[in-house]
Structures are given as structure tokens and as C-alpha cells.
Design an enzyme around this catalytic site. Sequence first.
Site, PDB file in Angstrom:
ATOM      1  N   CYS A  72       0.833  -1.198   0.000  1.00  8.44           N
ATOM      2  CA  CYS A  72       0.000   0.000   0.000  1.00  8.44           C
ATOM      3  C   CYS A  72       0.874   1.257   0.000  1.00  8.44           C
ATOM      4  O   CYS A  72       1.807   1.375   0.797  1.00  8.44           O
ATOM      5  CB  CYS A  72      -0.915  -0.074   1.211  1.00  8.44           C
ATOM      6  SG  CYS A  72      -1.111   1.432   2.115  1.00  8.44           S
ATOM      7  N   GLU A  73       0.590   2.156  -0.921  1.00  2.00           N
ATOM      8  CA  GLU A  73       1.441   3.344  -1.071  1.00  2.00           C
ATOM      9  C   GLU A  73       1.257   4.342   0.078  1.00  2.00           C
ATOM     10  O   GLU A  73       2.064   5.235   0.259  1.00  2.00           O
ATOM     11  CB  GLU A  73       1.177   4.024  -2.415  1.00  2.00           C
ATOM     12  CG  GLU A  73      -0.190   4.685  -2.516  1.00  2.00           C
ATOM     13  CD  GLU A  73      -0.463   5.255  -3.903  1.00  2.00           C
ATOM     14  OE1 GLU A  73       0.265   4.938  -4.848  1.00  2.00           O
ATOM     15  OE2 GLU A  73      -1.444   6.022  -4.012  1.00  2.00           O
ATOM     16  N   HIS A  74       0.176   4.204   0.827  1.00  2.00           N
ATOM     17  CA  HIS A  74      -0.072   5.139   1.922  1.00  2.00           C
ATOM     18  C   HIS A  74       0.663   4.771   3.202  1.00  2.00           C
ATOM     19  O   HIS A  74       0.976   5.625   4.010  1.00  2.00           O
ATOM     20  CB  HIS A  74      -1.578   5.218   2.235  1.00  2.00           C
ATOM     21  CG  HIS A  74      -2.384   5.651   1.051  1.00  2.00           C
ATOM     22  ND1 HIS A  74      -3.491   4.968   0.605  1.00  2.00           N
ATOM     23  CD2 HIS A  74      -2.209   6.683   0.199  1.00  2.00           C
ATOM     24  CE1 HIS A  74      -3.980   5.568  -0.457  1.00  2.00           C
ATOM     25  NE2 HIS A  74      -3.224   6.609  -0.734  1.00  2.00           N
ATOM     26  N   HIS A  75       0.884   3.478   3.428  1.00  2.00           N
ATOM     27  CA  HIS A  75       1.478   3.027   4.694  1.00  2.00           C
ATOM     28  C   HIS A  75       2.707   2.154   4.503  1.00  2.00           C
ATOM     29  O   HIS A  75       3.326   1.753   5.482  1.00  2.00           O
ATOM     30  CB  HIS A  75       0.447   2.243   5.508  1.00  2.00           C
ATOM     31  CG  HIS A  75      -0.781   3.038   5.844  1.00  2.00           C
ATOM     32  ND1 HIS A  75      -1.921   3.004   5.078  1.00  2.00           N
ATOM     33  CD2 HIS A  75      -1.016   3.911   6.849  1.00  2.00           C
ATOM     34  CE1 HIS A  75      -2.833   3.808   5.601  1.00  2.00           C
ATOM     35  NE2 HIS A  75      -2.306   4.381   6.673  1.00  2.00           N
ATOM     36  N   GLN A 113      -5.212  -0.617  -4.402  1.00  2.00           N
ATOM     37  CA  GLN A 113      -5.894  -1.741  -5.045  1.00  2.00           C
ATOM     38  C   GLN A 113      -6.651  -1.324  -6.312  1.00  2.00           C
ATOM     39  O   GLN A 113      -6.616  -2.010  -7.326  1.00  2.00           O
ATOM     40  CB  GLN A 113      -6.847  -2.383  -4.029  1.00  2.00           C
ATOM     41  CG  GLN A 113      -7.573  -3.595  -4.561  1.00  2.00           C
ATOM     42  CD  GLN A 113      -8.421  -4.250  -3.494  1.00  2.00           C
ATOM     43  OE1 GLN A 113      -8.092  -4.178  -2.309  1.00  2.00           O
ATOM     44  NE2 GLN A 113      -9.498  -4.887  -3.887  1.00  2.00           N
ATOM     45  N   HIS A 141      -6.120  -5.692   3.694  1.00  3.35           N
ATOM     46  CA  HIS A 141      -5.084  -4.670   3.829  1.00  3.35           C
ATOM     47  C   HIS A 141      -4.532  -4.654   5.248  1.00  3.35           C
ATOM     48  O   HIS A 141      -5.277  -4.393   6.198  1.00  3.35           O
ATOM     49  CB  HIS A 141      -5.674  -3.301   3.469  1.00  3.35           C
ATOM     50  CG  HIS A 141      -6.043  -3.198   2.014  1.00  3.35           C
ATOM     51  ND1 HIS A 141      -5.403  -2.339   1.154  1.00  3.35           N
ATOM     52  CD2 HIS A 141      -6.939  -3.881   1.278  1.00  3.35           C
ATOM     53  CE1 HIS A 141      -5.924  -2.485  -0.068  1.00  3.35           C
ATOM     54  NE2 HIS A 141      -6.856  -3.407  -0.010  1.00  3.35           N
ATOM     55  N   CYS A 143      -2.722  -2.548   6.606  1.00  5.50           N
ATOM     56  CA  CYS A 143      -2.785  -1.227   7.240  1.00  5.50           C
ATOM     57  C   CYS A 143      -4.125  -1.018   7.937  1.00  5.50           C
ATOM     58  O   CYS A 143      -4.249  -0.175   8.817  1.00  5.50           O
ATOM     59  CB  CYS A 143      -2.507  -0.117   6.229  1.00  5.50           C
ATOM     60  SG  CYS A 143      -3.654  -0.056   4.849  1.00  5.50           S
TER      61      CYS A 143
HETATM   62 ZN   LIG Z   1      -2.667   1.577   3.642  1.00  8.96          ZN
END
Ligand SMILES: [Zn+2]
Length: 184
Positions: A72-75, A113, A141, A143
Amino acid sequence: MNKIEQLAQELINWCGEQDNPGTKETHKRFYKAWEFMTSGCRTDIVSLFTTFEKGDYDQMVLLKNIELYSMCEHHLLPFIGKAHVAYIPGTKIVGISKLARLVDAYSRRLQIQERIGEQVTQALMDYLQPVGAACIIEAQHLCMQMRGVKKQNSVMQTSSLKGVFLQQNERGVAARNELMLMIK
Ligand SMILES: [Zn+2]
């Protein structure tokens, strides 16, 4: 140490584990793992499209339950699940293993995703020119499971449909119904 190994070492130091013998070589393993987990961004997508003339076959081709591992690019935490990739041939078909490689190429990188499905179907439309392409993904996920809202059993589903699969007419409805039946 390369830059990624340095990053890993800093993280280990930040956790106060630099004197733990178990972490002595961790920076190297971290680099190797990340090199693999992001190898998709170094894949040549065009080279995956060794195509064949379709012959008489013009019905749906579906590869389902393709394992998917992405970050995941956010976490920078993993999300894990499966993808179902389908297309209805135009004039060409592609080796079936290439559909799995396409999912790997777009999932082994920093991702969300929704974008994986879009990139998979867009690559199919661009390089195979099918009548339609679809990619359904279901993933969990980390995260969301390890932190944040801590929902351990939630599964995110996304679908990307292109060409005939999107049409608001009888043919489109039939294609979508067939796809959903085959995926079940
Ligand atoms: Zn994430």
C-alpha cells in the site's frame, strides 16, 4: 550499505534493536525483500504480450484466483488477496500465464488496489485489443488490520471493466453475467 540498507538500519536503531544480534544482517534482507516486492515497476509490460491468433475461439478467457501481493502506497504495508482477470478476444489471444505475470507486474510496487485493476485492464486493451477486459480484485489490507480501524476480517473488492463489459446493452449485461458466474 546502500541507501535502502541504511534506511533499514535507521529503522532498527529507532526501535532500539541495533544491539540485538538477530538484526545484524536485517538491513541486507530488508533490501532484498523490497527489491523483490517492488520488482513490478522494473517489468517490461510490452514484453509480456506474446500473442497468438485466436483461431475459432471467441468466448471469454478467465484466469481466476491469481494470488496478489502488493504494498500500500499510503502506509508501505502489504495488502494480500486474489485477482480474477478476464478478456474476450478480438483477433488475438495471449499465453494464459501472462495474465498472472501482468497482475504480478502491477502489484509488486507501491500501489492502491483500485489502480492495479485499472492498469491490468488498460494494458490488456492497449496491447491485446480485446473486445473487453475485466479485473476483479479482493484483498485484505494490513494497514487496516494491524493498525487504524483494526478490522481483521474486512475484504476490499474492486472491479475494473472495459470494452463490452461496460456496455449498457444486452451484450454488456450478458458479458457481465457470464463473468460473475464464472468467478463464483
Ligand atoms: Zn494503507
